[in-house]
Every structure is written in structure tokens, then in C-alpha cells.
Motif scaffolding. Structure first.
Motif, PDB file in Angstrom:
ATOM      1  N   LYS A 177      -0.544   4.529  -0.910  1.00 60.17           N
ATOM      2  CA  LYS A 177      -1.353   5.694  -0.663  1.00 60.17           C
ATOM      3  C   LYS A 177      -2.686   5.363  -0.150  1.00 60.17           C
ATOM      4  O   LYS A 177      -3.438   4.470  -0.496  1.00 60.17           O
ATOM      5  N   ASN A 206      -3.281  -1.176  -8.572  1.00 54.80           N
ATOM      6  CA  ASN A 206      -4.665  -1.562  -8.216  1.00 54.80           C
ATOM      7  C   ASN A 206      -5.267  -0.559  -6.950  1.00 54.80           C
ATOM      8  O   ASN A 206      -4.397  -0.158  -6.103  1.00 54.80           O
ATOM      9  N   VAL A 207      -6.585  -0.239  -6.878  1.00 58.17           N
ATOM     10  CA  VAL A 207      -7.211   0.729  -6.085  1.00 58.17           C
ATOM     11  C   VAL A 207      -8.270  -0.115  -5.443  1.00 58.17           C
ATOM     12  O   VAL A 207      -9.197  -0.413  -6.273  1.00 58.17           O
ATOM     13  N   THR A 264      -4.446   2.498  -2.277  1.00 58.03           N
ATOM     14  CA  THR A 264      -3.879   2.395  -3.504  1.00 58.03           C
ATOM     15  C   THR A 264      -2.545   1.491  -3.215  1.00 58.03           C
ATOM     16  O   THR A 264      -1.781   1.626  -2.385  1.00 58.03           O
ATOM     17  N   TYR A 265      -2.342   0.581  -4.122  1.00 58.28           N
ATOM     18  CA  TYR A 265      -1.246  -0.295  -4.090  1.00 58.28           C
ATOM     19  C   TYR A 265      -0.078  -0.136  -5.171  1.00 58.28           C
ATOM     20  O   TYR A 265      -0.442   0.691  -6.216  1.00 58.28           O
ATOM     21  N   THR A 318       0.752   9.784   1.601  1.00 62.28           N
ATOM     22  CA  THR A 318       1.794   9.144   0.558  1.00 62.28           C
ATOM     23  C   THR A 318       3.177   8.970   1.182  1.00 62.28           C
ATOM     24  O   THR A 318       3.574   9.679   2.204  1.00 62.28           O
ATOM     25  N   ARG A 365     -11.674   0.504  -3.209  1.00 61.02           N
ATOM     26  CA  ARG A 365     -12.519   1.568  -2.677  1.00 61.02           C
ATOM     27  C   ARG A 365     -13.210   1.125  -1.684  1.00 61.02           C
ATOM     28  O   ARG A 365     -14.353   0.282  -1.823  1.00 61.02           O
ATOM     29  N   THR A 402       0.840  -1.275   0.161  1.00 63.56           N
ATOM     30  CA  THR A 402      -0.006  -0.100  -0.069  1.00 63.56           C
ATOM     31  C   THR A 402       0.897   1.045  -0.114  1.00 63.56           C
ATOM     32  O   THR A 402       1.902   1.543   0.889  1.00 63.56           O
TER      33      THR A 402
END
Length: 248
Positions: A64, A154-155, A149-150, A116, A157, A62
Motif C-alpha cells: 500500500k 510495518n508502516v 505499508t508492508y 493498493t 512514514r 510493499t
């Protein structure tokens, strides 16, 4: 193959599948982004919310985390606790309906916090602490939609809201329950005695730490209980198989 061998093999297969199901369910529950403590009193002042973000990917980290704060029932006086390795960006929004407080009328509130720069690797989690000055007193719950976010792009939700009486959604948003004042909620009461902001924040942090420890202990005991149950099932299967073998 003898009947005894067949019975033992079937028993072992059932136990293995049961164990896999238990661990998969436990892993799914622990992978959710959550907020701690789970509840505060309505109108609570000078407290801390901790957003716990676990990494659920095997091959990505991860990188972000975005937490969106509600503006229809705004959280006032938001401050971000410095997090080693992470940089926080705070976004404020003008409120459609200003909030009147003892210190004046509030026209802007934090609507988003983005972290971040750091990494949460496989098998790890990170707590992001946010201090607040005052919670709203005109709602029973606050939903904090979150994007994770990865490193592979990939995100996830975490934005789905649970419906009363329905099963938990696949990607539930973190939810903070706001209880009636004096109902034993985790947070401080907005009308409580005068105490300094620093003292209140320390108390809230200690409460959060205790909550985290309780969560860990409860989860560990829960998994241990499930594992013991599966082992008991396996032992019973072997006992039945041995009984059949001796009687044949």
C-alpha cells in the motif's frame, strides 16, 4: 603469526568494513521514496509526476502506498495513470482558498492518492505516475508526504521535511522544487505556446523516462567509483605488506 600476515589481515579487515559502509550508505540513499523529475517551473501545465517507491525490507513486500498532496498550494487537474495490478483511490478536499484560473474558479483539489492491490517485492521498485493540469506559481517547493505499508504491517512514514543547512532526515518526504519560469526547469511554462494536453503529457513522460535513466546511470557510476576506490585501498595495503616482507 608473522608481521606480514598481521598487516595483510588488518588491511583486509579495513577494506571489508569500508566496502560494507559504502554499500550500506548507498542502499539507504536509494531506499527513499522520491518524486521525478525533481523540479518543474512555477505554474507549469500539463505534466507528469512520477513517485518512485523502492522496497527496503528483506522479508516483506510493499502492499500500500499513500501520497498526500498539499492543499495550501494545490496541484490542479490531477489524473492517475492506470498501474497494472494496482487500484488507485483518489480523495479530494474543498480548498480553504479557491484558485482562480482561465477556466474558472477551482474550489476542490486532490489531497490524497492511495494505491493498493499490488506488491513491490525485495529488490524492486514501482513508479506511480500522476498527471497534472497546473502546478501552483506562489511557492518554491511542494512536499508530498507519503506512507508506505508492508505486508507484515510495518508502516514507513516518509513525512520529514529537510531544514536548510541541516542533514537530511531519516525518512524524508518527496519534494518537488518549483523554479522561476524560464529558468530551465523540467516542466512546461504556464504561459508557453498553445499545445494539446496529450502532446504535453507525452513530452513530460519522455522527460521523466530520461530522468530515471540518468538517475540509474549516475548511481551505478557512483557505486562503481566507490568500489574501485576501496579496491585501490586494498591493493595499496597488500603492496605495503609485501614491501615490508621483502625488507625484513
Amino acid at each position: 603469526m608473522s608481521p606480514t600476515s598481521t598487516t595483510l589481515r588488518r588491511t583486509g579487515t579495513v577494506a571489508a568494513l569500508t566496502m560494507a559502509g559504502v554499500l550500506a550508505a548507498a542502499g539507504a540513499a536509494f531506499a527513499h521514496v522520491t518524486v521525478h523529475p525533481e523540479s518543474y517551473a512555477k505554474g507549469a501545465t500539463d505534466g507528469v509526476l512520477s513517485f518512485r517507491v523502492p522496497n527496503e525490507e528483506d522479508t516483506a513486500s510493499t502492499t500500500k502506498v499513500q501520497v498526500f498532496l498539499p492543499t495550501d498550494h494545490p496541484v490542479l487537474g490531477v489524473l492517475v495513470t492506470p498501474q497494472a495490478g494496482w487500484t488507485a483511490k483518489v480523495t479530494t478536499t474543498k480548498l480553504k482558498t479557491p484558485v482562480k484560473t482561465d477556466d474558472g474558479t477551482i474550489t476542490d483539489a486532490v489531497s490524497e492518492i492511495t494505491w493498493t492491490g499490488g506488491r513491490i517485492r525485495h529488490g524492486e521498485f514501482q513508479d506511480f505516475d500522476v498527471a497534472f493540469g497546473q502546478l501552483p506559481d506562489d511557492t518554491g517547493r511542494l512536499t508530498f508526504k507519503t506512507l508506505q505499508t508492508y505486508s507484515d504491517g510495518n508502516v514507513v512514514r516518509w513525512i520529514e521535511e529537510a531544514k536548510d543547512g541541516a542533514d537530511e532526515p531519516e525518512n524524508p518526504a518527496p519534494v518537488l522544487t518549483l523554479t522561476a519560469k524560464g529558468a530551465g526547469a523540467a516542466g512546461s511554462d504556464a504561459g508557453s505556446a498553445n499545445t494539446s494536453t496529450s502532446s504535453s503529457s507525452e513530452d513530460a513522460k519522455e522527460s521523466t523516462a530520461s530522468d530515471k535513466a540518468s538517475d540509474s546511470t549516475a548511481r551505478s557510476l557512483g557505486i562503481a567509483g566507490l568500489v574501485v576506490g576501496v579496491l585501490g585501498l586494498l591493493a595499496a595495503g597488500f603492496a605495503i605488506a609485501r614491501g615490508r616482507s621483502f625488507s625484513s
